[in-house]
Design a protein around this motif. Structure first.
Motif, mmCIF file in Angstrom:
data_model
loop_
_atom_site.group_PDB
_atom_site.id
_atom_site.type_symbol
_atom_site.label_atom_id
_atom_site.label_comp_id
_atom_site.label_asym_id
_atom_site.label_seq_id
_atom_site.Cartn_x
_atom_site.Cartn_y
_atom_site.Cartn_z
ATOM 1 N N TRP A 58 0.853 -1.189 0.000
ATOM 2 C CA TRP A 58 0.000 0.000 0.000
ATOM 3 C C TRP A 58 0.887 1.236 0.000
ATOM 4 O O TRP A 58 1.998 1.207 0.527
ATOM 5 C CB TRP A 58 -0.879 0.019 1.247
ATOM 6 N N GLU A 59 0.380 2.319 -0.550
ATOM 7 C CA GLU A 59 1.096 3.594 -0.541
ATOM 8 C C GLU A 59 0.346 4.581 0.337
ATOM 9 O O GLU A 59 -0.881 4.702 0.244
ATOM 10 C CB GLU A 59 1.213 4.163 -1.948
ATOM 11 N N VAL A 60 1.081 5.287 1.180
ATOM 12 C CA VAL A 60 0.491 6.307 2.039
ATOM 13 C C VAL A 60 0.131 7.516 1.189
ATOM 14 O O VAL A 60 0.961 8.051 0.465
ATOM 15 C CB VAL A 60 1.462 6.710 3.175
ATOM 16 N N MET A 61 -1.129 7.953 1.279
ATOM 17 C CA MET A 61 -1.634 9.095 0.521
ATOM 18 C C MET A 61 -1.930 10.298 1.421
ATOM 19 O O MET A 61 -2.144 11.394 0.931
ATOM 20 C CB MET A 61 -2.927 8.702 -0.218
ATOM 21 N N ASP A 62 -1.976 10.092 2.717
ATOM 22 C CA ASP A 62 -2.347 11.123 3.678
ATOM 23 C C ASP A 62 -1.494 12.381 3.483
ATOM 24 O O ASP A 62 -0.271 12.329 3.588
ATOM 25 C CB ASP A 62 -2.161 10.582 5.096
ATOM 26 N N PRO A 63 -2.120 13.535 3.219
ATOM 27 C CA PRO A 63 -1.366 14.766 2.991
ATOM 28 C C PRO A 63 -0.905 15.458 4.279
ATOM 29 O O PRO A 63 -0.191 16.459 4.215
ATOM 30 C CB PRO A 63 -2.364 15.648 2.237
ATOM 31 N N ASP A 64 -1.284 14.946 5.439
ATOM 32 C CA ASP A 64 -0.912 15.564 6.718
ATOM 33 C C ASP A 64 0.611 15.626 6.830
ATOM 34 O O ASP A 64 1.285 14.599 6.758
ATOM 35 C CB ASP A 64 -1.491 14.743 7.868
ATOM 36 N N PRO A 65 1.185 16.826 7.012
ATOM 37 C CA PRO A 65 2.643 16.942 7.122
ATOM 38 C C PRO A 65 3.203 16.225 8.351
ATOM 39 O O PRO A 65 4.393 15.922 8.407
ATOM 40 C CB PRO A 65 2.890 18.456 7.210
ATOM 41 N N ASN A 66 2.361 15.922 9.331
ATOM 42 C CA ASN A 66 2.808 15.177 10.509
ATOM 43 C C ASN A 66 2.824 13.671 10.263
ATOM 44 O O ASN A 66 3.295 12.915 11.107
ATOM 45 C CB ASN A 66 1.915 15.483 11.717
ATOM 46 N N ILE A 83 -9.809 0.418 17.815
ATOM 47 C CA ILE A 83 -8.469 0.659 17.272
ATOM 48 C C ILE A 83 -8.145 2.153 17.208
ATOM 49 O O ILE A 83 -7.015 2.564 17.446
ATOM 50 C CB ILE A 83 -8.328 -0.002 15.885
ATOM 51 N N TYR A 84 -9.118 2.981 16.912
ATOM 52 C CA TYR A 84 -8.929 4.431 16.793
ATOM 53 C C TYR A 84 -8.447 5.049 18.106
ATOM 54 O O TYR A 84 -7.920 6.158 18.109
ATOM 55 C CB TYR A 84 -10.223 5.111 16.326
ATOM 56 N N ASN A 85 -8.602 4.354 19.233
ATOM 57 C CA ASN A 85 -8.121 4.846 20.528
ATOM 58 C C ASN A 85 -6.804 4.211 20.967
ATOM 59 O O ASN A 85 -6.283 4.556 22.022
ATOM 60 C CB ASN A 85 -9.171 4.606 21.621
ATOM 61 N N TYR A 86 -6.259 3.280 20.190
ATOM 62 C CA TYR A 86 -4.973 2.678 20.539
ATOM 63 C C TYR A 86 -3.903 3.768 20.452
ATOM 64 O O TYR A 86 -4.025 4.719 19.671
ATOM 65 C CB TYR A 86 -4.600 1.557 19.568
ATOM 66 N N PRO A 87 -2.833 3.639 21.229
ATOM 67 C CA PRO A 87 -1.784 4.667 21.174
ATOM 68 C C PRO A 87 -1.068 4.674 19.826
ATOM 69 O O PRO A 87 -0.938 3.638 19.167
ATOM 70 C CB PRO A 87 -0.825 4.248 22.296
ATOM 71 N N VAL A 88 -0.626 5.850 19.428
ATOM 72 C CA VAL A 88 0.123 5.992 18.182
ATOM 73 C C VAL A 88 1.563 5.567 18.450
ATOM 74 O O VAL A 88 2.222 6.106 19.333
ATOM 75 C CB VAL A 88 0.078 7.445 17.667
ATOM 76 N N SER A 89 2.039 4.573 17.692
ATOM 77 C CA SER A 89 3.404 4.099 17.877
ATOM 78 C C SER A 89 4.383 4.885 17.016
ATOM 79 O O SER A 89 5.510 5.137 17.417
ATOM 80 C CB SER A 89 3.518 2.609 17.562
ATOM 81 N N HIS A 90 3.947 5.266 15.830
ATOM 82 C CA HIS A 90 4.782 6.055 14.926
ATOM 83 C C HIS A 90 3.922 6.526 13.766
ATOM 84 O O HIS A 90 2.723 6.238 13.720
ATOM 85 C CB HIS A 90 5.995 5.253 14.436
ATOM 86 N N THR A 91 4.527 7.271 12.861
ATOM 87 C CA THR A 91 3.803 7.779 11.698
ATOM 88 C C THR A 91 4.533 7.399 10.417
ATOM 89 O O THR A 91 5.727 7.107 10.437
ATOM 90 C CB THR A 91 3.657 9.318 11.753
ATOM 91 N N PHE A 92 3.790 7.400 9.323
ATOM 92 C CA PHE A 92 4.352 7.142 8.003
ATOM 93 C C PHE A 92 4.183 8.387 7.148
ATOM 94 O O PHE A 92 3.137 9.049 7.206
ATOM 95 C CB PHE A 92 3.629 5.974 7.322
ATOM 96 N N GLU A 93 5.172 8.683 6.324
ATOM 97 C CA GLU A 93 5.137 9.852 5.451
ATOM 98 C C GLU A 93 4.382 9.553 4.154
ATOM 99 O O GLU A 93 4.358 8.409 3.695
ATOM 100 C CB GLU A 93 6.557 10.291 5.100
ATOM 101 N N GLN A 94 3.823 10.591 3.565
ATOM 102 C CA GLN A 94 3.156 10.455 2.275
ATOM 103 C C GLN A 94 4.132 9.863 1.267
ATOM 104 O O GLN A 94 5.296 10.254 1.202
ATOM 105 C CB GLN A 94 2.645 11.814 1.787
ATOM 106 N N GLY A 95 3.668 8.888 0.498
ATOM 107 C CA GLY A 95 4.495 8.228 -0.501
ATOM 108 C C GLY A 95 5.192 6.979 0.008
ATOM 109 O O GLY A 95 5.682 6.179 -0.783
#
Length: 150
Positions: free
Chosen positions: A65-73, A93-105
């Motif tokens: 899958w490719e990340v499409m989210d435009p959020d700069p964070n 799942i929406y309340n689980y803690p955030v472990s990390h983030t992925f960048e667009q692309g």
């Protein structure tokens, strides 16, 4: 694909099985990404942009899958330790803690789509055999399917 691109993929695959997260940076150009075959169980998008597999069956193969989210964070990945169970005690799942983030692309590997307590789809990120996984929403605003993996 050149050997210089295969070596990082091998390293990521090894790290993914020991660490639990497999996130592939964009290593494939458009000309190197094969189009999904008609025989593959391709995720379909509903009217809300959510992705599902036909009849909610698990795919016979993992998908890239490719990340499409435009959020700069970046796109949040929500953590679950399968040994300890859901951190909130339920399938929210929406309340689980955030472990990390992925960048667009960025490219991600997911062996399946899981559903939360609201019946919304989430991509299971990481190897299906690991205890440490995270989830991202399986919605066209955030991700898009690229290709099945053999």
């Amino acid at each position: 694909m050149s050997i210089h691109k295969l070596l990082p993929l091998s390293l990521i695959a090894v790290l993914g099985t020991s660490v639990g997260f497999v996130g592939l940076p964009t290593l494939f150009s458009a000309s190197e990404s094969p189009i999904a075959s008609a025989s593959a169980s391709r995720p379909v998008q509903d009217s809300n942009g959510d992705y599902h597999f036909p009849n909610r069956s698990r795919p016979r193969t993992s998908w890239e899958w490719e990340v499409m989210d435009p959020d700069p964070n970046g796109l949040n990945c929500r953590y679950l330790n399968r040994i300890e169970g859901p951190p909130t005690g339920s399938n929210d799942i929406y309340n689980y803690p955030v472990s990390h983030t992925f960048e667009q692309g960025q490219r991600l590997i997911s062996p399946q789509i899981s559903y939360d307590d609201r019946d919304l789809p989430w991509l299971w990120i990481g190897a299906s055999s690991t205890n440490h996984i995270c989830f991202v929403r399986a919605n066209s605003y955030f991700v898009r399917p690229v290709r099945p993996l053999n």
